[in-house]
Design a protein around this motif. Sequence first.
Motif, mmCIF file in Angstrom:
data_model
loop_
_atom_site.group_PDB
_atom_site.id
_atom_site.type_symbol
_atom_site.label_atom_id
_atom_site.label_comp_id
_atom_site.label_asym_id
_atom_site.label_seq_id
_atom_site.Cartn_x
_atom_site.Cartn_y
_atom_site.Cartn_z
ATOM 1 N N LYS A 224 0.871 -1.190 0.178
ATOM 2 C CA LYS A 224 0.103 0.064 0.179
ATOM 3 C C LYS A 224 0.877 1.285 -0.131
ATOM 4 C CE LYS A 224 -3.701 2.307 2.584
ATOM 5 N NZ LYS A 224 -4.335 2.488 1.566
ATOM 6 N N LEU A 225 0.836 2.293 -0.835
ATOM 7 C CA LEU A 225 1.255 3.513 -0.970
ATOM 8 C C LEU A 225 0.644 4.089 0.055
ATOM 9 C CD1 LEU A 225 1.103 4.440 -4.673
ATOM 10 C CD2 LEU A 225 2.846 3.143 -3.348
ATOM 11 N N ALA A 226 1.387 5.077 0.900
ATOM 12 C CA ALA A 226 1.031 6.029 1.778
ATOM 13 C C ALA A 226 -0.172 6.995 1.349
ATOM 14 C CB ALA A 226 2.040 6.783 2.543
ATOM 15 N N GLY A 227 -1.404 6.764 2.048
ATOM 16 C CA GLY A 227 -2.356 7.541 1.547
ATOM 17 C C GLY A 227 -3.003 7.291 0.193
ATOM 18 N N GLY A 228 -2.563 6.270 -0.374
ATOM 19 C CA GLY A 228 -2.964 5.960 -1.684
ATOM 20 C C GLY A 228 -3.394 4.551 -1.872
ATOM 21 N N ALA A 229 -3.105 4.345 -3.403
ATOM 22 C CA ALA A 229 -3.813 2.568 -3.647
ATOM 23 C C ALA A 229 -2.930 1.491 -2.917
ATOM 24 C CB ALA A 229 -3.740 2.827 -4.993
ATOM 25 N N SER A 230 -3.413 0.359 -3.115
ATOM 26 C CA SER A 230 -2.711 -0.728 -2.682
ATOM 27 C C SER A 230 -3.045 -1.889 -3.874
ATOM 28 C CB SER A 230 -3.240 -1.527 -1.505
ATOM 29 O OG SER A 230 -4.837 -1.808 -1.657
ATOM 30 N N VAL A 231 -1.917 -2.632 -3.958
ATOM 31 C CA VAL A 231 -1.716 -3.824 -4.944
ATOM 32 C C VAL A 231 -1.628 -5.073 -3.913
ATOM 33 C CG1 VAL A 231 -1.374 -2.550 -6.962
ATOM 34 C CG2 VAL A 231 0.622 -3.591 -5.437
ATOM 35 N N THR A 232 -1.880 -6.163 -4.731
ATOM 36 C CA THR A 232 -1.608 -7.450 -3.873
ATOM 37 C C THR A 232 -0.477 -8.332 -4.943
ATOM 38 O OG1 THR A 232 -3.673 -7.745 -3.299
ATOM 39 C CG2 THR A 232 -2.564 -9.774 -3.387
ATOM 40 N N THR A 233 0.295 -8.861 -4.297
ATOM 41 C CA THR A 233 1.403 -9.927 -4.738
ATOM 42 C C THR A 233 0.709 -10.975 -5.578
ATOM 43 O OG1 THR A 233 1.902 -10.789 -2.747
ATOM 44 C CG2 THR A 233 3.308 -8.832 -3.440
#
Length: 603
Positions: A224-233
């Motif tokens: 997760k980006l700080a204050g932003g989007a997230s992705v999954t490995t």
Amino acid sequence: MYAVTVTAPNFNGDSASGLVVPSNGTTTKDFALVPLPGTLQGVVTSTNPAGTAIGGATVKLSGGTSVTTDTAGTYTFSSLAPGIYALTVTATNFSSGSASGLAVSSNATTTQNFALTPQPGTLSGTVTDAITKAAIASAKVQITNGPSTTTDNGGNYSFVLPPGTYDLSVNATNYAGATATGVAVVSNATTTKSFALTPLPGALQGIVTSTSPAGTPIAGATVKLAGGASVTTDATGAYKFTSLAPGMYAVTVTATNFSSGSASGLMVASNGTATQNFALTPLPGTLQGVVTSTNPAGSPVAGATIKLGDGTSVTTDAGGFYKFTSLPPGTYQVTVTAAEYNILTVAGIVVGSNAVTTRNFSIAPLTSDLAMVASGPASATAGTSVTYTFTTTNLGVTAASGVVVKHVMPAQTTFTSVGAPAGWTCTKPAAGGNGTVSCAKSSMAVNESAAISVTVVVACPFPAATMTMAATATTPTLETSSSNNSASIVAAVSTPAPTITGASVDKSTLWPPNHKMVDVKVNYTLTGVSCVGARTTLSIASNEGDAEDYEVVDPHHIRLRSEREGNGSGRTYTITISATNDSKVFDRKTVVVTVDHDQGHGK
């Protein structure tokens, strides 16, 4: 008197009056005609845009008067004396113009147009980063269908352009381009047009792995980006953020059963890819269980030591329970030790992250193993003594306590003696008696052997053909096997054999052959009959005659007929002496008495 008028094209007329013409005389009257004036005119326009009228321009005759162009850019000089003229034209924000050798004819119009070049204007500005506001050097600024330039280190650009309306485009490495249309450049003025370029997006990627086993990819982790989007490995532990505005980023990583990870100050460049890998530490697991004994089965073993391969160890409680906490996930080898128990090592025990693994252990007590071997003669003689030995060895891995070797004497034997090593205590029957011989020792060490010998006398006569000597070793200590605790030996028992010696007869030859019965004494001695009722018997065989020719009187006397066949070679009596016991023949001897054929024998 005359009056004269003079006219000429393109000239003003003239006249004279009162001219006297004498008779036969000539009167001269010259006229100087003034030419009619001409006109010089034209239009002053701009070269850019071409043909655009320039109002207010000053058109000046060389050394003379000047006029100003009207809004249509026109000018007119009238009433000009015919002649050659020169003009200069000036207009604000335009370069001047001039023309010479302009012929103005009488009563005619000369046209001289001027196209003035506007003085150039300046188009300048600054190209900056739309996000950081930093100047962008080496950006290319292009005038559509015109010149181009690049920005300096301060992001500045400048064009010197003819007045007009311009379209511009700006491009810079790693930035999205920008355009501007209809930018007006005014003569002798500066027009400012700045551009803020948006950086091309960048990417942030990496791989999330485990520290144990090192390098193992972690699938399904959340980045997760700080204050932003997230992705999954993905299955390989890889993640990627795309279309990120260039700048500094902070990232946190979480995964089930793992401690979190984070990184900050990650610079993502325009149109670039930044890589940040993470190695997460698995949350610790627990390994626990119960240690029990195989004998008695299931009984807890207190005080057992459970040791991991790295040397970490715990001790079981009174219920045999052990527990390791905060173990890094992985595969472990465990060694279990306890006093008086065999060591147990088990490999391949998997401890999962944030999980409890239960593994029970059953350990075998250290065991003794009493093994007995019997030795002695394979045969015995009734009425004599025999010694046989029982050797006991502890083949186990621990000492055997309270060892007892017990031998029940065979029937029809009597006790003589028992021999045992030092440290053994024996109980035995009285001499000449029968019963049990028992020898004991408080402990036998591993590999210790003890030979116990028993001597007995075999009864005579002995009622059986064999005699079995057997013994058994016992201990309260747990044994590996009790099948080898007993041993026996079988001896064949023989009764003393009577022996015949000194066999002979008092008459070895009979003569004359007179058909009379002759008394013959059979001599012999019988020995070896101390404990048995041995007896002897005589039997007679002859090569001639029949049973009436001989008889047995007693074990030492027989009667034989002194006779032989006339046509034979002589008669031979074979006397067999047999020593027997219970119908068993132990010894035989033979003697011979002959009756010779030779009739002269005995003379």
